[in-house]
Design a protein around this motif. Structure first.
Motif: not given
Length: 746
Positions: A64-67, A80-83, A91-105, A137-143
């Motif tokens: 689960h992740a949050r933006v 919004a998705f920078a983290h 290098r798998a394109g998956l989010p890391t543990s530190r970026s999942l809950t990072g508070s600053s983009p 750009s972030s809105a388009a990604l959500v869509h």
């Protein structure tokens, strides 16, 4: 008391939470949650999808992740998705543990995978909070994620603000269902406050906080924090109460100011002038110019005669100059245009007499505070007007209006006037009419089914006058409805002694003429009515009626009926309308059906004929007619009486479907009566019990021990225990702890 700054309990959104979770289940695309500022969108999302605080460095399981959208990154693509989109060590394109809950983009320009959608394959549930603040750009990604359907989305959007087109397309194209959060009701607000402070909160305090916050949970929280910090939230006999002026902390001012940020300079100045309470009046030329006060800051009267304009200019110019604007003047169009814009935005209310008031109860204090600050451009030398004799006049008028409403059955839309403001602000201690106002306000609340509010108003009056008889009577009456027999008995012990005719306490002058008799002028309790003060015409009768319902709550229906007949007397006066109807509500309409019919023929309005029809329908066991009576009483605002009429209908209907329909209506109405229960509702809720068992169960639910019940009913303790055991078996209850819940009609 719990510290109100701590996390508040999640409440009043259980249905929405279940709906959101169902739409996030496997095979679903997700859901969009919309709501006004402070409606609890983010808290709902956090409850529905808890994002872990820490996960392992190597992300191999679905996560689960949050933006979150923010105003500062509206111009930064994919901010919004920078983290989540930055290169992971694997290098798998998956989010890391530190970026999942990072508070600053991360800053723009970070290396990202060629396709952000592919990079988010490992995220199975994505929370997009405050999507109205996403960059394009972030809105388009959500869509795109919604169209692809591999990542389930929980998107929260604030209502009433611009939304990126790609976000609004989520529900317009039916990609995701939309759940709209309604503002929190007063009842839900009371439940939340009680759980937050860890105890019962006074009904007037709940109502005031709900009205001040207008359903904004952020503002509600800040108000409670400020009131608690200032020491104004006091616990009296286990009840948390707030009286006094609203606290204007920096955070409270910020949240309230946010509701008027879109007004222009002219509108802002007009709001500040209305808030200042300066004498203002819109008049036609030739009329006397008598300025009004802050209670009705801006009024207009217009006669049918033609007149010429005598002033012109914009509204702020006219009001600041002290020259009243006149309809038809050159600048009056602008002046009224400003008022119309403010009314359209919901910032002011205008009644039929063109009286203008601020719509938000906190706008006045905030605007006055802003106007006093240097450099704001407001009328810094405009303090609120001091109270004058007009306050006493207004209070007397409100007392008469409340009495007229009670006896005419006009109980919807009770205006908030001088008396209510003084009660909330804890002022008016030098006003002798305030206790009587509280008693009459309690009566109206009781008739409306606002039982706990009626008790609160009674206690407010007793704070100001500890021996006020009408307040004691209303407190006993409301407490009896709530099953609080201890309070009811204590209040009755300070009133007149039982027995005899309650009308012996009424002065002969008050019996010369009934305002409801033929030939009388005005409303049922018009100013021409003799002796409107409560001690002359109502307190003795009100006390006897309170005793009626205390006896009924104790299960002594025979004693309650004798008391009701004493209150009704032999010679109908205006107050007999409700006293006679008490006999009907106790289930013996045949004793008063003729007298109610006679009274209905002489009374004005719809109430008396409706109560007479209730008596006839119940005496004739006409379920359909009782349903019509219930609808009529509900339309007048007599909620508890309407619930009882439907309860009577449910018991006399022979058709099972009709009986269940009436039962459902009785249950729905009783559920809005703040815990009130009467003999009719008890009979419907406990149909499988004998009369004696209902009596004993009622006393046990009120908190009496077996010994106390035995002493009161003059039976043995063993008899009480046997009746309770039999009642438990019939009702499916195991002990007296669950008896209170059984009184709910369902």
């Amino acid at each position: 008391m719990r510290n109100p700054r701590c996390s508040w309990p999640f409440t009043a959104r259980t249905e929405e939470l279940d709906l959101v979770r169902r739409n996030l289940a496997a095979g679903r695309r997700g859901v969009v949650v919309t709501g006004a500022a402070g409606s609890g969108r983010s808290r709902l999302a956090a409850e529905a999808v808890p994002v872990p605080e820490a996960v392992t460095e190597a992300v191999t399981e679905p996560v689960h992740a949050r933006v979150t959208g923010t105003p500062d990154t509206l111009d930064t693509p994919l901010a919004a998705f920078a983290h989540l989109l930055s290169r992971s060590p694997r290098r798998a394109g998956l989010p890391t543990s530190r970026s999942l809950t990072g508070s600053s983009p991360r800053p723009a320009g970070l290396l990202c995978p060629p396709d952000p959608v592919e990079a988010l394959d490992g995220v199975r549930v994505l929370v997009v909070d405050d999507a109205h603040l996403l960059d394009d750009s972030s809105a388009a990604l959500v869509h795109r994620l919604a169209r692809r359907g591999r990542t389930r989305l929980l998107v929260t959007v604030r209502e009433g603000v611009p939304v990126p087109e790609d976000v609004s397309r989520l529900w317009k194209e039916n990609l995701l269902p939309r759940v709209a959060l309604a503002p929190m009701t007063e009842r839900e607000c009371g439940e939340l406050l009680s759980r937050t402070v860890g105890g019962y909160v006074d009904a007037l305090t709940v109502r005031r906080l709900h009205r001040a916050s207008r359903g904004d949970l952020r503002l509600l929280r800040e108000l409670v924090v400020a009131v608690h910090a200032g020491g104004d939230l006091s616990n009296v006999s286990g009840t948390w109460t707030w009286r006094g002026t609203p606290p204007m902390t920096a955070r409270v001012r910020e949240l309230v100011e946010d509701t008027i940020r879109d007004v222009d300079g002219e509108e802002r100045e007009a709001l500040e002038l209305i808030a200042s309470g300066r004498p203002l009046r819109l008049v036609m030329s030739g009329e006397p110019r008598e300025p009004t006060t802050a209670s009705a800051p801006l009024t207009s009267t217009a006669s049918g005669a033609r007149s010429e304009p005598t002033a012109s200019g914009t509204l702020p110019e006219l009001l600041a100059s002290g020259e009243p604007p006149v309809p038809g003047a050159a600048g009056a169009g602008t002046a009224f245009g400003v008022l119309e814009r403010l009314r359209a935005k919901g910032l002011v209310t205008v009644d039929d007499r063109l009286s203008v008031r601020l719509a938000h109860p906190l706008h006045g204090p905030v605007l006055r505070a802003a106007a006093r600050r240097p450099g704001t451009g407001g009328p810094s030398g405009s303090p609120r007007l001091p109270r004058t004799s007009a306050t006493a006049t207004a209070l007397a008028g409100e007392c008469e209006d409340l009495t007229a409403r009670a006896y005419a059955g006009r109980l919807s839309g009770i205006p908030r006037g001088t008396g209510e403001r003084m009660a909330e602000d804890d002022t008016g201690w030098d006003e002798p009419a305030m206790p009587e106002f509280c008693a009459r306000r309690a009566r109206v609340a009781r008739l409306r089914g606002e039982t706990r509010e009626a008790a609160a108003w009674s206690r407010e009056g007793l704070r100001r006058s500890p021996h006020h008889r009408a307040c004691l009577a209303e407190l006993a009456h409301a407490s009896a409805y709530l099953g609080d027999l201890t309070t009811a008995r204590q209040a009755l012990s300070r009133g007149p002694a039982p027995g005899g005719d309650a009308r012996a306490h009424v002065r002969p002058a008050a019996q010369d003429r009934s305002p409801m008799s033929p030939g009388s002028s005005g409303s049922p309790m018009s100013p021409a009515a003799p002796e409107l003060a409560g001690d002359a015409l109502s307190w003795a009768l009100a006390t006897e009626r309170a005793r009626t319902w205390t006896l009924a709550a104790e299960g002594d229906l025979d004693g309650a009926l004798r008391s009701a007949l004493r209150a009704a007397g032999d010679d109908p006066l205006d107050d007999d309308l409700f006293a006679l109807h008490d006999v009907v509500r106790l289930g013996t309409p045949e004793l008063v059906v003729d007298r109610l019919g006679e009274l209905a023929g002489r009374a004005r309005g719809d109430l008396a004929p409706l109560l007479a029809r209730h008596a006839r329908a119940l005496a004739g066991r006409d379920g359909e007619a009782l349903d019509k009576v219930g609808r009529g009483l509900a339309g007048l605002g007599l909620t508890l009486h309407a619930a009882e009429a439907f309860a009577h209908a449910a018991l006399v209907h022979e058709d099972r479907r009709a009986s269940q329909s009436s039962r459902n209506r009785a249950s729905a109405l009783a559920g809005t009566c703040q815990g009130a229960r009467s003999s009719a509702l008890v009979n419907l809720a406990l149909p499988r019990l004998t009369a004696r068992q209902r009596q004993i169960v009622s006393l046990a639910a009120a908190g009496l021990t077996n010994r106390q019940i035995a002493e009161q009913l003059t039976v043995s303790i063993r008899t009480v225990a046997n009746h309770l055991c039999d009642a438990y078996a019939r009702l499916g209850s195991s002990d007296r702890a669950g008896l209170g819940r059984l009184f709910t009609v369902g």
